[in-house]
Structures are given as structure tokens and as C-alpha cells.
Design a protein around this motif. Sequence first.
Motif, PDB file in Angstrom:
ATOM      1  N   MET A  54      35.979  73.620 -13.521  1.00  0.00           N
ATOM      2  CA  MET A  54      36.859  73.188 -12.427  1.00  0.00           C
ATOM      3  C   MET A  54      38.156  73.991 -12.411  1.00  0.00           C
ATOM      4  O   MET A  54      38.649  74.385 -11.348  1.00  0.00           O
ATOM      5  N   GLU A  55      38.700  74.227 -13.614  1.00  0.00           N
ATOM      6  CA  GLU A  55      39.925  75.027 -13.667  1.00  0.00           C
ATOM      7  C   GLU A  55      39.677  76.434 -13.155  1.00  0.00           C
ATOM      8  O   GLU A  55      40.505  77.007 -12.450  1.00  0.00           O
ATOM      9  N   LYS A  56      38.511  76.965 -13.504  1.00  0.00           N
ATOM     10  CA  LYS A  56      38.172  78.291 -13.006  1.00  0.00           C
ATOM     11  C   LYS A  56      38.018  78.284 -11.494  1.00  0.00           C
ATOM     12  O   LYS A  56      38.483  79.191 -10.792  1.00  0.00           O
ATOM     13  N   SER A  57      37.361  77.222 -10.961  1.00  0.00           N
ATOM     14  CA  SER A  57      37.210  77.096  -9.506  1.00  0.00           C
ATOM     15  C   SER A  57      38.555  76.918  -8.830  1.00  0.00           C
ATOM     16  O   SER A  57      38.830  77.499  -7.786  1.00  0.00           O
ATOM     17  N   ASP A  58      39.414  76.084  -9.462  1.00  0.00           N
ATOM     18  CA  ASP A  58      40.752  75.866  -8.898  1.00  0.00           C
ATOM     19  C   ASP A  58      41.553  77.155  -8.883  1.00  0.00           C
ATOM     20  O   ASP A  58      42.301  77.433  -7.934  1.00  0.00           O
ATOM     21  N   SER A  59      41.403  77.956  -9.932  1.00  0.00           N
ATOM     22  CA  SER A  59      42.126  79.228  -9.954  1.00  0.00           C
ATOM     23  C   SER A  59      41.656  80.134  -8.819  1.00  0.00           C
ATOM     24  O   SER A  59      42.455  80.813  -8.179  1.00  0.00           O
ATOM     25  N   GLY A  60      40.314  80.105  -8.516  1.00  0.00           N
ATOM     26  CA  GLY A  60      39.811  80.882  -7.379  1.00  0.00           C
ATOM     27  C   GLY A  60      40.377  80.376  -6.062  1.00  0.00           C
ATOM     28  O   GLY A  60      40.763  81.158  -5.184  1.00  0.00           O
ATOM     29  N   ALA A  61      40.413  79.027  -5.928  1.00  0.00           N
ATOM     30  CA  ALA A  61      40.983  78.447  -4.708  1.00  0.00           C
ATOM     31  C   ALA A  61      42.459  78.804  -4.587  1.00  0.00           C
ATOM     32  O   ALA A  61      42.955  79.107  -3.485  1.00  0.00           O
ATOM     33  N   LYS A  62      43.158  78.770  -5.735  1.00  0.00           N
ATOM     34  CA  LYS A  62      44.582  79.129  -5.703  1.00  0.00           C
ATOM     35  C   LYS A  62      44.765  80.579  -5.284  1.00  0.00           C
ATOM     36  O   LYS A  62      45.701  80.910  -4.534  1.00  0.00           O
ATOM     37  N   ASP A  63      43.836  81.426  -5.758  1.00  0.00           N
ATOM     38  CA  ASP A  63      43.918  82.831  -5.341  1.00  0.00           C
ATOM     39  C   ASP A  63      43.719  82.967  -3.837  1.00  0.00           C
ATOM     40  O   ASP A  63      44.419  83.740  -3.162  1.00  0.00           O
ATOM     41  N   LYS A  64      42.756  82.183  -3.303  1.00  0.00           N
ATOM     42  CA  LYS A  64      42.524  82.227  -1.855  1.00  0.00           C
ATOM     43  C   LYS A  64      43.743  81.709  -1.088  1.00  0.00           C
ATOM     44  O   LYS A  64      44.146  82.269  -0.063  1.00  0.00           O
ATOM     45  N   ILE A  65      44.289  80.620  -1.606  1.00  0.00           N
ATOM     46  CA  ILE A  65      45.489  80.070  -0.952  1.00  0.00           C
ATOM     47  C   ILE A  65      46.629  81.076  -1.000  1.00  0.00           C
ATOM     48  O   ILE A  65      47.359  81.277  -0.012  1.00  0.00           O
ATOM     49  N   ALA A  66      46.774  81.725  -2.160  1.00  0.00           N
ATOM     50  CA  ALA A  66      47.836  82.728  -2.273  1.00  0.00           C
ATOM     51  C   ALA A  66      47.607  83.873  -1.286  1.00  0.00           C
ATOM     52  O   ALA A  66      48.556  84.365  -0.656  1.00  0.00           O
ATOM     53  N   ALA A  67      46.320  84.283  -1.151  1.00  0.00           N
ATOM     54  CA  ALA A  67      46.022  85.356  -0.190  1.00  0.00           C
ATOM     55  C   ALA A  67      46.322  84.911   1.234  1.00  0.00           C
ATOM     56  O   ALA A  67      46.876  85.679   2.045  1.00  0.00           O
ATOM     57  N   ALA A  68      45.942  83.648   1.556  1.00  0.00           N
ATOM     58  CA  ALA A  68      46.233  83.135   2.906  1.00  0.00           C
ATOM     59  C   ALA A  68      47.737  83.081   3.160  1.00  0.00           C
ATOM     60  O   ALA A  68      48.215  83.428   4.261  1.00  0.00           O
ATOM     61  N   LEU A  69      48.463  82.608   2.146  1.00  0.00           N
ATOM     62  CA  LEU A  69      49.925  82.569   2.290  1.00  0.00           C
ATOM     63  C   LEU A  69      50.488  83.964   2.488  1.00  0.00           C
ATOM     64  O   LEU A  69      51.420  84.172   3.288  1.00  0.00           O
ATOM     65  N   ALA A  70      49.885  84.912   1.720  1.00  0.00           N
ATOM     66  CA  ALA A  70      50.351  86.290   1.884  1.00  0.00           C
ATOM     67  C   ALA A  70      50.093  86.781   3.303  1.00  0.00           C
ATOM     68  O   ALA A  70      50.963  87.429   3.927  1.00  0.00           O
ATOM     69  N   ARG A  71      48.878  86.440   3.819  1.00  0.00           N
ATOM     70  CA  ARG A  71      48.584  86.862   5.191  1.00  0.00           C
ATOM     71  C   ARG A  71      49.524  86.181   6.190  1.00  0.00           C
ATOM     72  O   ARG A  71      49.994  86.786   7.155  1.00  0.00           O
ATOM     73  N   ALA A  72      49.756  84.887   5.955  1.00  0.00           N
ATOM     74  CA  ALA A  72      50.671  84.164   6.863  1.00  0.00           C
ATOM     75  C   ALA A  72      52.070  84.771   6.834  1.00  0.00           C
ATOM     76  O   ALA A  72      52.728  84.932   7.882  1.00  0.00           O
ATOM     77  N   LYS A  73      52.517  85.114   5.619  1.00  0.00           N
ATOM     78  CA  LYS A  73      53.840  85.736   5.519  1.00  0.00           C
ATOM     79  C   LYS A  73      53.878  87.069   6.230  1.00  0.00           C
ATOM     80  O   LYS A  73      54.848  87.404   6.918  1.00  0.00           O
ATOM     81  N   ALA A  74      52.750  87.819   6.059  1.00  0.00           N
ATOM     82  CA  ALA A  74      52.708  89.122   6.741  1.00  0.00           C
ATOM     83  C   ALA A  74      52.720  88.949   8.253  1.00  0.00           C
ATOM     84  O   ALA A  74      53.396  89.684   8.982  1.00  0.00           O
ATOM     85  N   LYS A  75      51.967  87.930   8.723  1.00  0.00           N
ATOM     86  CA  LYS A  75      51.928  87.673  10.169  1.00  0.00           C
ATOM     87  C   LYS A  75      53.285  87.227  10.682  1.00  0.00           C
ATOM     88  O   LYS A  75      53.737  87.627  11.763  1.00  0.00           O
ATOM     89  N   LYS A  76      53.927  86.385   9.859  1.00  0.00           N
ATOM     90  CA  LYS A  76      55.258  85.913  10.253  1.00  0.00           C
ATOM     91  C   LYS A  76      56.239  87.074  10.293  1.00  0.00           C
ATOM     92  O   LYS A  76      57.091  87.174  11.198  1.00  0.00           O
ATOM     93  N   SER A  77      56.092  87.954   9.315  1.00  0.00           N
ATOM     94  CA  SER A  77      56.963  89.130   9.307  1.00  0.00           C
ATOM     95  C   SER A  77      56.726  89.995  10.532  1.00  0.00           C
ATOM     96  O   SER A  77      57.660  90.496  11.160  1.00  0.00           O
ATOM     97  N   GLN A  78      55.424  90.124  10.900  1.00  0.00           N
ATOM     98  CA  GLN A  78      55.087  90.893  12.096  1.00  0.00           C
ATOM     99  C   GLN A  78      55.666  90.246  13.341  1.00  0.00           C
ATOM    100  O   GLN A  78      56.173  90.924  14.243  1.00  0.00           O
ATOM    101  N   SER A  79      55.556  88.876  13.382  1.00  0.00           N
ATOM    102  CA  SER A  79      56.124  88.152  14.547  1.00  0.00           C
ATOM    103  C   SER A  79      57.619  88.360  14.630  1.00  0.00           C
ATOM    104  O   SER A  79      58.198  88.493  15.730  1.00  0.00           O
ATOM    105  N   THR A  80      58.254  88.403  13.477  1.00  0.00           N
ATOM    106  CA  THR A  80      59.708  88.621  13.464  1.00  0.00           C
ATOM    107  C   THR A  80      60.042  89.992  14.024  1.00  0.00           C
ATOM    108  O   THR A  80      60.972  90.158  14.830  1.00  0.00           O
ATOM    109  N   GLU A  81      59.237  90.968  13.614  1.00  0.00           N
ATOM    110  CA  GLU A  81      59.464  92.314  14.144  1.00  0.00           C
ATOM    111  C   GLU A  81      59.239  92.357  15.650  1.00  0.00           C
ATOM    112  O   GLU A  81      59.964  93.022  16.386  1.00  0.00           O
ATOM    113  N   ASN A  82      58.227  91.595  16.133  1.00  0.00           N
ATOM    114  CA  ASN A  82      57.957  91.568  17.574  1.00  0.00           C
ATOM    115  C   ASN A  82      59.098  90.911  18.333  1.00  0.00           C
ATOM    116  O   ASN A  82      59.436  91.301  19.453  1.00  0.00           O
TER     117      ASN A  82
END
Length: 645
Positions: A495-523
Motif C-alpha cells: 500500500m505504501e508503494k502504491s501510495d507513493s505511486g499515487a503521490k507521484d501522479k498527484i505531484a505530476a498533475a500539480l506540476a502540470r496544473a502549475k505549468a498551465k497556470k503559469s501559461q495562463s498568467t503569461e497569456n
Amino acid sequence: MNTLYEAVIERLDQNNLWQFPGGVHPPGQKERSNTQPIQRMSIPEVLYVPVKQHTGVEGDIIVTVGESVLKGQPLTRSSLPFAVPVHAPTSGKITEITPQPSAHPSGVPEMAITLVPDGNDTCAMLKPLSQYQQLPKSTVIEAICDAGISGLGGAGFPTHIKVSPTKPIDFLIINGIECEPYISSDDRLMREHAWQIRQGIDVLNYLIEPKCIIVAVEDNKPQAIEALTIACQDSEHYRVVSVPTVYPAGGEKQLVQVLTGREIPRKGLPADVGCVMFNVGTCYAIADAIFSGKPLTERVVTITGSAIEEPQNVWAMLGTPVLHLLTHAGYLPHKQQEQHVIMGGPMMGFTVTRLTVPVVKITNCLLVPAKNELPAPEDERACIRCGFCADVCPATLLPQQLYWYSKSKEYDNAEEYNLFDCIECGACAYVCPSEIPLVHYYRKAKADIRNLRDEKDKSDKAKARFEARKARLLAEKEAREEKHRLAAQARKQAMEKSDSGAKDKIAAALARAKAKKSQSTENSESPQSTAQEKKAQVQAAVARAKAKKAQTAQNETTSADKKAQVQAAVVRAKAKKAQTAQNETTSADKKPDADTASNNKTSGTQVQDQPEMSDAERQKREKIAQAIARAKARKLNQQNSSGDS
């Protein structure tokens, strides 16, 4: 402290022996039976061979009822270290294997094999080991065990155990002391078979390898001393020693002390002080087994007492009923007030319960006293604390204390006063003025203590089994819990291993959201360019819609053209059909029919009773009809085009 070996040898050479404490001098009464040679008896009608005739455990019975056996054939098998086999005393048939009265003070039945002799006395094949010195010691010891030899002096200890000492042995003692009154079986055996006794001693010397061999004989047996001295004169390793006649000088501890000055410790063995002891009868049986291959099936028994017509010593088959021996020696029942037969001597013997009791390996005497020959047992009186019993006790015990504790069943106190050091010699009861049967109380107390120990052993074994089961169940429970814990730990890690994978996915999604937000700011920082992009996107969408609409209109036009072409083809087909019908009519006297009229009606032309047309007119009309169809199609196409615009 043990006496040094050199000091013992010096005193033996000077015939300067030690003494044991206590002891008594009862009348010997041996001259009744020791004057005649050992006699042979007739074969009894039935033999009762007890399965156990020694100290230890009984062997496994290997014969069945109805089986015929030969003399010397094994009846039991030694399956345990302290088991000694028994053999058929003569040839005959096994008729029963049932409990029979035992050679014991209680007479309690013990398992015995009933053998009915056939009178032939046919012997089984014998296997002597005359060259025993060239064989391994284990082979010789095994032969002694297989011959069923146990101590013939009274204790009945398995001989094959005693010939395998675990400690160095200084003195091998051959016990020729026959100190109890009336008994003369060993005396006659030493007189008549001294050389065979010497052969048995040689075998023991080979197996035990002692430093010195002492043959001890009481000084009231001069003929036996002379015979053994002659038999042993060729070896300076052997010493025949004359011992003062005192009862009970033949006791194991007492004789060791007299000859060596060494005292066997409490609960100890002679081997603990460098000694080992064998009876002269045992030596004779060993020689018989090794040099002749004969198992132990008979022994010398003294039959004596005033109620016997001819007191004597006889070779008695083991299992022979007491009655047969008494009949052979001339039993005189009228000389007794009541039937009274003692197996053993007057000091340590016991009264047999029945005359069917058999002779066993430790039976050395049958005493049949006449009335008033032995002191009649009087009523027991109170102890007067005279101390005579303590004075004569060869084991230096306090018999009166043991008596009180044994009688009151205070067994713990009796053991504290060393009850089990008592050799049951009967010296204390012999001198007791109160006629207290002291040995009777000691024997009963020992038996009760042994029974209590057996019960305690059983209880301890049951407790041990319970504790072992409890420990096993606890171990199984702990194993299950450990298994479950490991499984839970594995699941947690997964479960901890699965949670770490989910956390990695969440971190990637957050990274994408931040990148999108940064792009929106530039727009948001360039709104004009964003509006232009949106306008361009709208124009492109309108252009795509118009192109799609034009494509749809084109498809519809294509569909209308196809429809007009189909209609024109139908008109042509109808015209062709009408022409075919007209030709058929012309060929049929040129009369119009219903089909022609129908065809004309279908084609949209109303021909009512028209005169016959020429070919030129028909072609003209067809062309007109085709032109009309094309005009309609063109008109329909134009209408469709105008509707799309």
C-alpha cells in the motif's frame, strides 16, 4: 577415602583383612546337606517358566501355545538393555502362557510359560565360543546375554551389564561367601566344579581386565578353599582368600569392605570404588555358556530342614514346582504343625504361598523346618529401645527409628534415615527381644515408596506431556500470529508503494496544473494577442462551416442530376416499350389494343382513337418528350441551386 591398591595387596598377602560393623553368628546347620554330592532329579511333569527372573524388565515372548520346543531354545527375546531371555529347561510342548504364582513373598501372579516335557530331553543346537579371546568383547558379552545369565547370588542383576564397567576396575571379587544358615549349594558347587568356576573367572578377566582377582570363601568351607586354590594356583593374578564366618559377610558392601577396606558410597556401586563382584554360581554359568554353548536352564538348589527325609543339593530345572523337589527329597509333612516351606534361608527367605511356585534363577534353597526347629514367631511387643538392632546392623543404620517411621508411614523421615541402605539381612530382627519383624516393616515401606515414586513418575510424565502440548499449541499460535503480522506488513508495504505511486501522479498533475497556470498568467499579460488569436480561430471555424455547406450543396446537386438522369432513363425505357408494343400491333393487322392505350396513358400522352402514325412522327414525338424531361430536370436543378444560396 579409598585404600590404596598396594596397601590392599599387602594386607591380602598377610591375610590381614578389614571388618564390617555389626553382624551376628547364627547356627550354621550346613552339615545336613553339604556332605552328599549334587544329585540329578527326574524331569517334572510340568514346568512353569516365569518370563522375568531377574532385576530389570522382562523379554518379549517368542513362542506360542501348542508349539513344541527343544531344550535350551529361547522362549523370550532380549529387546531392552536390562532384559534377559529365558530358555526351555527341557524339550516339550507349550500348553499355556498365563500368570502363575510367583517366587515372591506376596505370591502375586506373574506371566509364565507352561511347558509339558516330552521326556526326551532333546537339546537344541549349541554354539560354543571356545576361542573367546580371539573374538571382540562385544561378541562374548552378547553370548552371555543370549544365554540368559543373571546374578545367581540373590539380586539377579543382568550379568552382561556388570561385565561392561565404565570405570577402571582394581579388584574382580568372586563371592564364595555362603553365610546364611542351612544353605550349602555354593559350597558343593565349589567342591565339585572348581575348574569350571575358574574358566568362568578367566572369561570375566578377559572382559573386565582388573588388576587383581580375589576369590573369597568363608573359613568354615575348607574343602571349597582347597579346590579353588588348586584350580587357581597357576596364576599369581588370582588370590583365594579365607574370610571369617560372620553373617552377613556375603553382602556386597560388607564383602568389599572386608577385602579392600573401601566403603561403597550411599546410592553407589562397587565400581565407584574400583570393584566388581560375581557369585561363584554365575561364574559356573558363564563357563557353561562360553565353552559349551549351554544357556542357563538349571541351578543348584539346597533342599534341607528337619521335615526333609534326605537333605541334599540337586540340579533343579528352572520352572520346576517346589512340590517336585520336596517329593524328590522325601517331604515329611507330619513333622510340621502346618505346611511351611521357606524359599531361601531362615534370615532372608520367605514363605512360599503355594507348592506350585517354581524354582527361578535366584532360588538357592528350600528350607522345610519341623515344628519347634525354628523359633516360633511370637506376638509383637513394644520396642524397649535396647539398641541391640543398631549394634548388629552391618549398614550402621538406626533400625528402631526406621521401624517407627515405617510403621507410621512417615516415609520422608524413613528415607532421611537411609531406609534404602538396608540390605534386609534380618540381623536386627534376629536379636530383637520384642519379636518385632523389623525387616517386614522395611520391605513394606520400600514397596510403598517405590509405588509412590512410580505414581509420581507417571504424574510427572503426564505433566510433561501436558506442558509439551501447551508449549506446542503456544508455538503454533505464535507462528500463526507471526505469519499474519508478516502478511500485514507486506500488505502495508504494498500500500505504501502504491501510495507513493499515487503521490507521484498527484505531484505530476500539480506540476502540470502549475505549468498551465503559469501559461495562463503569461497569456493574461498579453490580452491583445489573445483576442487576435480567438478572432482568427472564429474566422477559421466560419470558413470550415462554409466549406462544409458548399460540399453539402454540391452533393445535393449531384444527387438531383442523378435523379433527373434516372427519370430520363425511365422515359426512354417507356418510349422504347411503347415502340415495341406498336410494332407488335402493326404486325397484328395494325389494330390498337388495350396495352397500347395503356402505354400511351402512362407516358403522359393522351391518344384516343388516333389514326396510325408513321415512323417519322413517332421519332419526333420521342424527341419532344426527351426534351421536355431535360427541361424539367434543368429547372429542378436551378431551383435547388437558388434555395442553397
